[in-house]
Design a protein around this motif. Structure first.
Motif, PDB file in Angstrom:
ATOM      1  N   PRO A   1       0.831  -1.210   0.000  1.00  0.00           N
ATOM      2  CA  PRO A   1       0.000   0.000   0.000  1.00  0.00           C
ATOM      3  C   PRO A   1       0.866   1.260   0.000  1.00  0.00           C
ATOM      4  O   PRO A   1       1.955   1.278   0.566  1.00  0.00           O
TER       5      PRO A   1
ATOM      6  N   ALA B   1      -4.220   0.617  -2.520  1.00  0.00           N
ATOM      7  CA  ALA B   1      -3.847  -0.765  -2.224  1.00  0.00           C
ATOM      8  C   ALA B   1      -2.661  -1.190  -3.078  1.00  0.00           C
ATOM      9  O   ALA B   1      -2.471  -0.718  -4.194  1.00  0.00           O
TER      10      ALA B   1
ATOM     11  N   GLN C   1      -1.748  -6.962  -1.920  1.00  0.00           N
ATOM     12  CA  GLN C   1      -2.738  -6.817  -0.866  1.00  0.00           C
ATOM     13  C   GLN C   1      -4.039  -7.415  -1.382  1.00  0.00           C
ATOM     14  O   GLN C   1      -4.861  -6.744  -2.004  1.00  0.00           O
TER      15      GLN C   1
END
Length: 87
Positions: A51, A60, A64
């Motif tokens: 991130p 993001a 992730q």
């Protein structure tokens, strides 16, 4: 669980894209949460894997993902070169 799938022969054509391999398309049909990424220098140097904050917005990272997501990291595009700080 980790599975290493190796010894795939590369087609002899310039139009070859690892994302469109039979393996990738087959996995997409049977795995509910699936993503395929080709690890080449441009991808490694320009994509955000974790991130990051941009203009006070949190974005993001590529890695992730939700629980039970299967990632296929294709090494077909790897070549000599430099990995920058981001990569």
């Amino acid at each position: 669980m980790h599975i290493a799938v190796t010894n795939f022969k590369l087609p002899q054509t310039e139009a070859y894209l690892p994302m469109n391999t039979y393996l990738s398309e087959s996995l997409r049909l049977i795995i509910p949460r699936y993503a395929c990424h080709s690890l080449n220098l441009d991808f490694l140097n320009n994509m955000a894997f974790s991130p990051e904050s941009k203009d006070e917005d949190l974005h993001a990272g590529l890695l992730q993902v939700s629980d039970s997501t299967t990632l296929l990291m294709a090494e077909f595009g790897i070549a000599e070169g430099r990995i920058n700080e981001k990569g």
